[in-house]
Write a protein that holds these residues in place. Structure first.
Motif, PDB file in Angstrom:
ATOM      1  N   LEU A  73       0.894  -1.106   0.273  1.00  0.00           N
ATOM      2  CA  LEU A  73       0.021  -0.225  -0.372  1.00  0.00           C
ATOM      3  C   LEU A  73       0.416   1.290  -0.209  1.00  0.00           C
ATOM      4  N   PHE A  74       0.864   2.046  -0.960  1.00  0.00           N
ATOM      5  CA  PHE A  74       1.434   3.370  -0.887  1.00  0.00           C
ATOM      6  C   PHE A  74       0.710   4.628  -0.626  1.00  0.00           C
ATOM      7  N   ASP A  75       1.226   4.914   0.788  1.00  0.00           N
ATOM      8  CA  ASP A  75       0.277   5.593   1.960  1.00  0.00           C
ATOM      9  C   ASP A  75      -0.722   5.642   2.262  1.00  0.00           C
ATOM     10  N   THR A  76      -1.383   7.038   2.638  1.00  0.00           N
ATOM     11  CA  THR A  76      -2.619   6.374   3.012  1.00  0.00           C
ATOM     12  C   THR A  76      -3.660   7.960   2.446  1.00  0.00           C
ATOM     13  N   VAL A  77      -4.735   8.507   3.696  1.00  0.00           N
ATOM     14  CA  VAL A  77      -5.632   9.554   3.132  1.00  0.00           C
ATOM     15  C   VAL A  77      -5.539  10.724   4.205  1.00  0.00           C
ATOM     16  N   ASP A  78      -6.743  11.187   4.020  1.00  0.00           N
ATOM     17  CA  ASP A  78      -6.932  12.400   4.752  1.00  0.00           C
ATOM     18  C   ASP A  78      -8.464  11.148   5.763  1.00  0.00           C
ATOM     19  N   HIS A  79      -8.300  11.996   6.702  1.00  0.00           N
ATOM     20  CA  HIS A  79      -9.386  11.247   7.886  1.00  0.00           C
ATOM     21  C   HIS A  79     -10.606  11.613   6.588  1.00  0.00           C
ATOM     22  N   SER A  97      -1.651  10.754   6.280  1.00  0.00           N
ATOM     23  CA  SER A  97      -1.223  10.001   6.555  1.00  0.00           C
ATOM     24  C   SER A  97      -1.721   9.428   7.688  1.00  0.00           C
ATOM     25  N   ALA A  98      -2.921  11.088   8.173  1.00  0.00           N
ATOM     26  CA  ALA A  98      -3.750  10.789   8.735  1.00  0.00           C
ATOM     27  C   ALA A  98      -4.617   9.205   9.480  1.00  0.00           C
ATOM     28  N   THR A  99      -4.587   7.822   7.782  1.00  0.00           N
ATOM     29  CA  THR A  99      -5.198   6.768   8.410  1.00  0.00           C
ATOM     30  C   THR A  99      -4.228   6.696   8.662  1.00  0.00           C
ATOM     31  N   MET A 100      -3.334   6.052   8.532  1.00  0.00           N
ATOM     32  CA  MET A 100      -1.943   5.296   8.630  1.00  0.00           C
ATOM     33  C   MET A 100      -2.779   4.739  10.694  1.00  0.00           C
ATOM     34  N   LYS A 101      -2.982   5.671  11.486  1.00  0.00           N
ATOM     35  CA  LYS A 101      -2.955   4.695  12.542  1.00  0.00           C
ATOM     36  C   LYS A 101      -4.514   3.316  12.222  1.00  0.00           C
ATOM     37  N   ALA A 102      -5.223   4.054  11.344  1.00  0.00           N
ATOM     38  CA  ALA A 102      -6.880   2.631  11.634  1.00  0.00           C
ATOM     39  C   ALA A 102      -5.690   1.753  11.018  1.00  0.00           C
ATOM     40  N   ILE A 103      -5.025   1.869   9.452  1.00  0.00           N
ATOM     41  CA  ILE A 103      -4.127   0.509   8.870  1.00  0.00           C
ATOM     42  C   ILE A 103      -3.060   0.217   9.618  1.00  0.00           C
TER      43      ILE A 103
END
Length: 402
Positions: free
Chosen positions: A48-54, A86-92
């Motif tokens: 997975l390349f990067d995450t997204v905004d909340h 990166s905001a949803t990184m923690k959810a991932i």
């Protein structure tokens, strides 16, 4: 419900559109929304390349889950730690706790700053030129500091010749179902928002962008996957050329951008008369009222045009508020290589010209036209010769001007 598109047969776009956002970063209006791009590679190892905004977290997590099917997530590559990515990184990490986070040392430090030191179980730290094999695909990593944060890096897929470019080559605007730049009239409908995105978000860091472009020139690029906006698979060179121009502070248009600040219309009138005289000389003009046009629009135009004129009333013995903010915004973005002239107005003490000159004069390679037109309250018939002289002085610096 998921919303996914194939970039290639084994690479999926799993991001989302945000059309409810009013101000990007709390500063830049985005009337057409913005996309947050994330990409999922389905190789022997999944990446997975990067995450997204909340703002688009729900659809993003559904996209990733559906894209993976029954597979686990092996790698999460982080190119840039700004929270819109990166905001949803923690959810991932909560859903896939055994995933290995691929990043550089500076990104690791920022992960600790945002989420704490124990949020990531497994790291794979990379530096310039390091590689990661995922099966059929082989990724290499290039550092891109200050494009536009100090930790930024990009990835290059040597197998499919894809550049995952982080914030470079992005644009404002939701994708609206399209994914590729060739699915829309990009240069007709989106170039202005791409320019506004670059100049305001990345524009200060032209030297660093040039360094990244030099690295990119050493590899064959068949596709660019940015973190905002459209994926590029055709006419890539045309877009790279725009980045070369913008990052070298080379104007796209030979003509005059006029920005004015006028309380009762007298300064605006002088600016309009000058614009007419420039048009009489065959010179293209574009005008902005700084009190009603967002600074980001005028900054973008200042990067676009070769010549700039700033006309301002004097306000509380200084520059009119919105003009002062604009000039300092332009200065903070390191604009260079322009010809600049000024018009000042003042009913008892016209000082705005000198003060505007001080701000712009500190920038590199600015050709300042010496004669400032100074108005007391309103332009007089006797001063039309001064406006003509200023138009002539500008025309002398423009090739082929009439």
């Amino acid at each position: 419900m998921y919303c996914i598109r194939n970039v290639t047969p084994d690479l999926l776009w799993v991001g989302g559109d945000d059309r409810r956002l009013a101000m990007f970063e709390g500063v830049y209006s985005v009337p057409d929304g913005v996309s947050y791009n994330s990409y999922l590679l389905l190789d022997e190892k999944t990446v997975l390349f990067d995450t997204v905004d909340h703002a688009v977290e729900k659809v993003f997590l559904e996209n990733v889950e559906h894209g993976l099917g029954k597979r686990s997530l092996d790698y999460l590559v982080i190119h840039h730690m700004e929270p819109d990515h990166s905001a949803t990184m923690k959810a991932i990490l909560a859903i896939y706790p055994d995933v290995t986070v691929v990043c550089n040392k500076k990104i690791q430090g920022m992960i600790n700053q945002f989420f704490g030191e124990n949020v990531v179980k497994n790291y794979h730290l990379v530096g310039e030129g390091d590689t990661l094999e995922t099966g059929k695909h082989k990724l290499t990593f290039l550092m891109a500091p200050m494009v536009h944060w100090p930790e930024v890096m990009v990835s290059y897929d040597l197998t499919d010749k894809i550049l995952f470019s982080a914030d470079a080559f992005g644009t404002f605007g939701a994708l609206n179902g399209a994914l590729f730049a060739d699915e829309v009239d990009f240069f007709g409908d989106y170039l202005g928002e791409a320019r506004r995105y670059y100049t305001n978000i990345v524009g200060k860091y032209g030297t660093q962008v040039q360094a990244l472009l030099k690295k990119a020139a050493t590899v064959e690029i068949e596709m660019i996957c940015p973190l905002h906006g459209f994926v590029w698979r055709r006419n890539i060179g045309d877009y790279i050329e725009r980045y070369r121009q913008w990052s070298s502070y080379e104007p796209e248009v030979t003509g005059v951008m006029i920005a004015y600040a006028s309380v009762y219309g007298n300064t605006e009138n002088a600016a309009n008369i000058l614009a007419c005289k420039l048009r009489d000389r065959g010179i293209k003009t574009k005008m902005f009222d700084v009190s009603v046009t967002a600074s980001s629009e005028i900054v973008a135009a200042a990067f676009e045009y070769s010549h700039l004129i700033f006309a301002s009333t004097t306000y509380n013995a200084g520059i009119f508020i919105s003009m002062d903010e604009l000039l300092r915004d332009i200065a903070s973005h390191n604009l260079q290589n322009r010809t600049v002239a000024f018009i000042e107005n003042g009913s008892w003490a016209a000082t705005s010209g000198k003060l505007m000159r001080e701000i712009i004069g500190g920038l590199k390679n600015m050709n300042i036209i010496e004669s400032t037109v100074s108005i007391k309250s309103s332009l007089k018939e006797s001063q039309l010769a001064e406006i003509d002289a200023l138009a002539d002085a500008i025309a002398e610096t423009i090739p082929m001007a009439l």
